[in-house]
Scaffold this motif. Structure first.
Motif, PDB file in Angstrom:
ATOM      1  N   LYS A 210       0.838  -1.214   0.000  1.00 39.54           N
ATOM      2  CA  LYS A 210       0.000   0.000   0.000  1.00 39.54           C
ATOM      3  C   LYS A 210       0.866   1.256   0.000  1.00 39.54           C
ATOM      4  N   ILE A 211       1.958   1.241   0.721  1.00 37.64           N
ATOM      5  CA  ILE A 211       2.823   2.415   0.782  1.00 37.64           C
ATOM      6  C   ILE A 211       3.425   2.749  -0.583  1.00 37.64           C
ATOM      7  N   VAL A 212       3.698   1.719  -1.372  1.00 36.75           N
ATOM      8  CA  VAL A 212       4.234   1.920  -2.726  1.00 36.75           C
ATOM      9  C   VAL A 212       3.129   2.403  -3.660  1.00 36.75           C
ATOM     10  N   ALA A 213       1.985   1.743  -3.609  1.00 38.38           N
ATOM     11  CA  ALA A 213       0.869   2.111  -4.479  1.00 38.38           C
ATOM     12  C   ALA A 213       0.393   3.531  -4.203  1.00 38.38           C
ATOM     13  N   SER A 214       0.365   3.917  -2.939  1.00 38.57           N
ATOM     14  CA  SER A 214      -0.078   5.266  -2.585  1.00 38.57           C
ATOM     15  C   SER A 214       0.840   6.318  -3.183  1.00 38.57           C
TER      16      SER A 214
END
Length: 309
Positions: free
Chosen positions: A169-173
């Motif tokens: 999620k941290i990468v996608a965000s």
């Protein structure tokens, strides 16, 4: 929520969504927390009602949430799904992807095994409608339909398919802070390439991408996608999106792009004259001609850009 959010982007998916949700409901969780985020990307059929009923029939093993994205295009739908998701790990599951029952567990294990990974990719088999005749050329082009690709071992790669992609999620965000250059498929348009853009941005952020032998799904392919007309449209879409991405990579220098691609087009014709003849004559079932449909799609982008300027 510490767990996994499965993001399904849907556009008129009522004929496909039930089997997809059933495979998700059958996941072996062993206490793993998860949710399904279903993104309504301008559905005009009864996708949402069908999905809600099917999920209820499956016993509602975990939460199914529906969010709306009015802007057409897979990238816009994924962006909305990423923002709505509460899991620390996300899975992009297309509406015709049937995840193996250990898929979620293998995603968790994959990120534990490869702590430098930002993205994990999958491979797949194909499934077809009953009594569907499979064209002789399918084996040669199946990769363009996100079928096949099983690695001999887990491996470090430059990019993976968006279908079945697991991403932190941290990468996608970070990737979806702004709109991507490539919008992805919208409605009946087969323009694509957004998967490559996601992977490129993840690499630029310093994350690794791995393709795992343990991540497998089945891609359900309907009969209307097993036609030569569809395959040529698909390859035109690949060419269009590739040129669009190159255009932005060259800092919008259309002159350099036209010059370089003119030489590439001529070289391709000289290297594969038979394929060019098949392309010109629109002869069906000649895989050697497909590259030229990609070239046609690239020049479609150039012509459109010149008209708009």
């Amino acid at each position: 929520m510490k767990g996994i959010s499965i993001i399904i982007c849907s556009y008129n998916s009522s004929s496909r969504i039930e089997a997809t949700l059933e495979h998700i409901a059958n996941q072996e969780l062993y206490g793993l927390r998860c949710e399904v985020v279903l993104v309504d990307n301008n559905c005009s059929d009864d996708t949402l009602a069908v999905a809600q009923k099917k999920w209820k029939d499956c016993g509602e093993p975990f939460e199914l949430r529906i969010v709306e994205e009015k802007e057409p295009g897979l990238s816009f739908a994924r962006k909305t799904g990423v923002r709505a998701a509460e899991g620390e790990t996300l899975i992009f599951c297309d509406d015709d992807n049937w995840l193996e029952k250990t898929y979620l567990q293998n995603v968790v294990l994959g990120f534990l095994r490869y702590p430098d990974a930002g993205i994990l990719g999958a491979w797949s088999d194909a499934s077809f409608e009953p009594a569907q005749l499979i064209p002789e050329w399918f084996e040669q082009i199946k990769g363009s339909m996100a079928v096949g690709g099983k690695p001999d071992n887990d491996c470090l790669v430059q990019e993976v398919w968006g279908a079945g992609m697991a991403i932190l999620k941290i990468v996608a965000s970070e990737i979806f802070l702004t709109n991507n250059v490539l919008s992805g498929r919208k409605g009946d348009s087969l323009v694509s390439g957004e998967d490559s853009e996601i992977c490129e941005k993840a690499r630029n952020l310093g994350y690794k991408i791995y393709k795992l032998t343990s991540l497998k799904y089945t891609h359900f392919i309907t009969g209307n996608r097993l036609t030569w007309k569809y395959v040529t449209r698909l390859n035109k879409g690949f060419g269009f999106s590739s040129m669009e991405n190159s255009f932005h990579s060259y800092n919008k220098s259309m002159f350099l792009l036209i010059l370089g691609y003119s030489f590439y087009s001529l070289k391709t014709i000289l290297k594969n004259p038979q394929g060019f003849v098949f392309y010109i004559s629109k002869t069906s079932n000649k895989v050697s001609a497909l590259k030229f449909y990609g070239i046609e799609g690239a020049w479609d982008f150039v012509r459109g850009n010149l008209r708009n300027n």
